[in-house]
Enzyme design. Structure first.
Site, PDB file in Angstrom:
ATOM      1  N   SER A  15       2.536  -0.107   0.989  1.00 53.83           N
ATOM      2  CA  SER A  15       2.461   0.790   2.286  1.00 53.83           C
ATOM      3  C   SER A  15       1.174   0.848   3.119  1.00 53.83           C
ATOM      4  O   SER A  15       1.032   1.081   4.261  1.00 53.83           O
ATOM      5  CB  SER A  15       2.858   2.106   2.012  1.00 53.83           C
ATOM      6  OG  SER A  15       2.287   2.940   1.085  1.00 53.83           O
ATOM      7  N   SER A 141      -7.481  -3.693 -10.371  1.00 51.49           N
ATOM      8  CA  SER A 141      -8.259  -2.849 -10.918  1.00 51.49           C
ATOM      9  C   SER A 141      -9.481  -2.391 -10.132  1.00 51.49           C
ATOM     10  O   SER A 141      -9.031  -2.140  -8.917  1.00 51.49           O
ATOM     11  CB  SER A 141      -9.139  -3.465 -12.332  1.00 51.49           C
ATOM     12  OG  SER A 141      -9.880  -2.480 -12.798  1.00 51.49           O
ATOM     13  N   TYR A 155     -10.697   8.154 -13.161  1.00 48.19           N
ATOM     14  CA  TYR A 155     -10.322   7.013 -12.355  1.00 48.19           C
ATOM     15  C   TYR A 155     -10.963   5.772 -13.290  1.00 48.19           C
ATOM     16  O   TYR A 155     -10.398   4.762 -13.334  1.00 48.19           O
ATOM     17  CB  TYR A 155     -10.824   6.797 -10.742  1.00 48.19           C
ATOM     18  CG  TYR A 155     -10.896   5.762 -10.190  1.00 48.19           C
ATOM     19  CD1 TYR A 155      -9.277   5.100  -9.814  1.00 48.19           C
ATOM     20  CD2 TYR A 155     -11.784   4.847  -9.634  1.00 48.19           C
ATOM     21  CE1 TYR A 155      -8.987   4.193  -9.132  1.00 48.19           C
ATOM     22  CE2 TYR A 155     -11.547   3.440  -9.098  1.00 48.19           C
ATOM     23  CZ  TYR A 155     -10.251   3.242  -8.789  1.00 48.19           C
ATOM     24  OH  TYR A 155      -9.968   2.195  -7.752  1.00 48.19           O
ATOM     25  N   LYS A 159      -9.143   2.737 -15.199  1.00 52.41           N
ATOM     26  CA  LYS A 159      -9.209   1.392 -14.912  1.00 52.41           C
ATOM     27  C   LYS A 159      -9.916   0.596 -16.122  1.00 52.41           C
ATOM     28  O   LYS A 159      -9.488  -0.591 -16.257  1.00 52.41           O
ATOM     29  CB  LYS A 159     -10.295   1.064 -13.679  1.00 52.41           C
ATOM     30  CG  LYS A 159      -9.585   1.774 -12.157  1.00 52.41           C
ATOM     31  CD  LYS A 159      -8.359   1.012 -11.790  1.00 52.41           C
ATOM     32  CE  LYS A 159      -7.640   1.162 -10.397  1.00 52.41           C
ATOM     33  NZ  LYS A 159      -6.569   0.430  -9.884  1.00 52.41           N
TER      34      LYS A 159
HETATM   35  N1  LIG Z   1     -10.362   0.692  -1.402  1.00 48.87           N
HETATM   36  C1  LIG Z   1     -11.183   0.349  -2.311  1.00 48.87           C
HETATM   37  O1  LIG Z   1     -12.338   0.403  -1.911  1.00 48.87           O
HETATM   38  C2  LIG Z   1     -10.836  -0.243  -3.759  1.00 48.87           C
HETATM   39  C3  LIG Z   1     -11.689  -0.310  -4.581  1.00 48.87           C
HETATM   40  C4  LIG Z   1     -11.417  -0.841  -5.892  1.00 48.87           C
HETATM   41  C5  LIG Z   1     -10.186  -0.669  -6.215  1.00 48.87           C
HETATM   42  N2  LIG Z   1      -9.224  -0.132  -5.502  1.00 48.87           N
HETATM   43  C6  LIG Z   1      -7.584  -0.399  -5.836  1.00 48.87           C
HETATM   44  O2  LIG Z   1      -6.820  -0.800  -4.940  1.00 48.87           O
HETATM   45  C7  LIG Z   1      -5.609  -0.448  -5.235  1.00 48.87           C
HETATM   46  C8  LIG Z   1      -4.919  -0.187  -3.754  1.00 48.87           C
HETATM   47  O3  LIG Z   1      -5.846   0.843  -3.144  1.00 48.87           O
HETATM   48  P1  LIG Z   1      -6.109   0.998  -1.597  1.00 48.87           P
HETATM   49  O4  LIG Z   1      -7.695   0.904  -1.599  1.00 48.87           O
HETATM   50  O5  LIG Z   1      -5.299  -0.082  -0.849  1.00 48.87           O
HETATM   51  O6  LIG Z   1      -5.695   2.370  -1.225  1.00 48.87           O
HETATM   52  P2  LIG Z   1      -4.815   3.013  -0.187  1.00 48.87           P
HETATM   53  O7  LIG Z   1      -4.547   2.452   1.183  1.00 48.87           O
HETATM   54  O8  LIG Z   1      -4.633   4.454  -0.518  1.00 48.87           O
HETATM   55  O9  LIG Z   1      -2.985   2.317  -0.806  1.00 48.87           O
HETATM   56  C9  LIG Z   1      -2.600   3.018  -2.036  1.00 48.87           C
HETATM   57  C10 LIG Z   1      -1.360   2.377  -2.376  1.00 48.87           C
HETATM   58  O10 LIG Z   1      -0.941   2.788  -3.665  1.00 48.87           O
HETATM   59  C11 LIG Z   1       0.405   3.671  -3.565  1.00 48.87           C
HETATM   60  N3  LIG Z   1      -0.066   5.040  -4.287  1.00 48.87           N
HETATM   61  C12 LIG Z   1      -0.939   5.634  -3.825  1.00 48.87           C
HETATM   62  N4  LIG Z   1      -1.016   6.771  -5.002  1.00 48.87           N
HETATM   63  C13 LIG Z   1       0.143   6.475  -5.506  1.00 48.87           C
HETATM   64  C14 LIG Z   1       0.724   7.562  -6.624  1.00 48.87           C
HETATM   65  N5  LIG Z   1       0.225   8.534  -6.981  1.00 48.87           N
HETATM   66  N6  LIG Z   1       1.996   6.909  -7.266  1.00 48.87           N
HETATM   67  C15 LIG Z   1       2.433   5.557  -6.937  1.00 48.87           C
HETATM   68  N7  LIG Z   1       1.620   4.981  -5.854  1.00 48.87           N
HETATM   69  C16 LIG Z   1       0.750   5.317  -5.336  1.00 48.87           C
HETATM   70  C17 LIG Z   1       0.548   4.093  -2.175  1.00 48.87           C
HETATM   71  O11 LIG Z   1       1.925   3.951  -2.002  1.00 48.87           O
HETATM   72  P3  LIG Z   1       2.811   5.012  -1.537  1.00 48.87           P
HETATM   73  O12 LIG Z   1       1.957   6.233  -1.387  1.00 48.87           O
HETATM   74  O13 LIG Z   1       3.483   4.632  -0.141  1.00 48.87           O
HETATM   75  O14 LIG Z   1       4.040   4.973  -2.552  1.00 48.87           O
HETATM   76  C18 LIG Z   1      -0.306   2.914  -1.388  1.00 48.87           C
HETATM   77  O15 LIG Z   1       0.563   1.920  -0.660  1.00 48.87           O
HETATM   78  C19 LIG Z   1      -5.810   0.790  -6.019  1.00 48.87           C
HETATM   79  O16 LIG Z   1      -5.118   0.201  -7.417  1.00 48.87           O
HETATM   80  C20 LIG Z   1      -7.233   1.168  -6.186  1.00 48.87           C
HETATM   81  O17 LIG Z   1      -7.362   1.567  -7.405  1.00 48.87           O
HETATM   82  C21 LIG Z   1      -9.425  -0.002  -4.236  1.00 48.87           C
END
Ligand SMILES: NC(=O)c1ccc[n+]([C@@H]2O[C@H](COP(=O)([O-])OP(=O)(O)OC[C@H]3O[C@@H](n4cnc5c(N)ncnc54)[C@H](OP(=O)(O)O)[C@@H]3O)[C@@H](O)[C@H]2O)c1
Length: 281
Positions: A15, A141, A155, A159
């Site tokens: 999303s 991750s 967190y 991970k």
């Molecule tokens: N952004 C960064 O800098 C970064 C860095 C390292 C790793 N990551 C990883 O990348 C992945 C995606 O993150 P993003 O940066 O794209 O963040 P985001 O924009 O907040 O998206 C997170 C997604 O995960 C789902 N989600 C969030 N909380 C949830 C919960 N409690 N239960 C089930 N689903 C949940 C949400 O879907 P719904 O709420 O619609 O269900 C949303 O689509 C994550 O695993 C994060 O740890 C991100």
């Protein structure tokens, strides 16, 4: 290269952010993409972005934290599409706060989404993948899956756990033609650091001794975030891992992820941890 094989891809947490960007990117590359969210309404942005590019992505409402939901929805999708070639376990969030200020419930919830959900989803797609001796599981991750930082302990722990689980799964499934890889983003512009971030209920309690350090952390982290990148970079790496016949075990993404991974590997831990502490608190 597996050009034709990985054509049905299921992405959790599609999303927003990395999941949404990856869903649109893979649809552009010709994959049949299923994007999931806990709420169908939250997938409208994904559908609009896909439509604007003349593409179609299948939205699916799925709570990855629920055994019942996964057991009902995933087989339905497999029956509809005939198979799942690649699963991208992307749904996740960050629980922020000094570990002392977190409750066991908050820590459990963090593991539920970042670790157990990936386990649950892998189990749901594996019978179909094993039957066909083909498939790829990508677990999203973070550089935090290799480098521990203060105030992100929950967190980081989730991970690190996801990475360990992925490595075992990779070895178990390799003989059966199923690949498992981990993608480790650094800093990317998504909802992760604002809307999705959960601050522990007592994280900022005046009874804890971390006030001054937390202030410094917030100031420095705010500055660091200005250097975050477009999530399309992660989408491209996920694509690379999915279409590879022999994907790497881990894919760090972004300069800060590479620096972190190199630092933790080659700099003595006492020195490296002092460098991390000094840079962010
Ligand atoms: N952004 C960064 O800098 C970064 C860095 C390292 C790793 N990551 C990883 O990348 C992945 C995606 O993150 P993003 O940066 O794209 O963040 P985001 O924009 O907040 O998206 C997170 C997604 O995960 C789902 N989600 C969030 N909380 C949830 C919960 N409690 N239960 C089930 N689903 C949940 C949400 O879907 P719904 O709420 O619609 O269900 C949303 O689509 C994550 O695993 C994060 O740890 C991100």
């Amino acid at each position: 290269m597996k050009t034709q094989q990985a054509d049905v891809v299921l992405i959790t947490g599609a999303s927003s952010g990395i999941g949404l960007t990856t869903a649109v990117y893979l649809a552009q590359k010709g994959y049949a993409v299923i994007g999931t969210s806990r709420s169908l309404a939250r997938l409208s942005e994904l559908q609009e972005q896909a439509k604007a590019k003349g593409l179609s992505v299948t939205p699916a409402e799925l709570d990855v934290n629920s055994d019942e939901d996964v057991a009902a929805v995933v087989p339905e999708l497999i029956a509809r599409f005939g198979r799942i070639d690649a699963l991208v376990n992307n749904a996740g969030y960050g629980l922020w706060g000094p570990l002392q200020g977190l409750s066991s419930e908050e820590l459990r919830a963090q593991f539920e989404t970042n670790v157990f959900a990936a386990f649950r989803m892998a189990k749901a797609v594996l019978p179909n993948m094993l039957e066909r001796r083909h498939g790829t599981i990508i677990n999203v991750s973070s550089v935090a899956g290799r480098v521990a930082t203060p105030f992100n302990g929950a967190y980081v722990a989730s991970k690190f756990a996801l990475e360990g689980m992925s490595e075992s799964l990779r070895q178990e499934l390799w003989p059966y033609g199923i690949c498992v890889a981990v993608v480790e983003p650094g800093l990317f512009r998504t909802d992760f650091y604002d809307e999705s971030q959960v601050v522990g209920e007592n994280a900022l309690s005046p009874d804890l001794p971390y006030q001054a350090a937390v202030e410094r952390y917030r100031r420095k982290h705010g500055n660091i975030l200005r250097f975050s990148h477009d999530p399309i970079v992660v989408a491209k790496v996920i694509h690379k891992a999915i279409r590879s016949r022999n994907p790497a075990s881990r894919y760090p993404v972004g300069i800060e992820a590479w620096l972190g991974v190199m630092g933790v590997r080659f700099i003595p831990s006492r020195i490296f941890q002092a460098m991390v502490r000094r840079s962010i608190m």
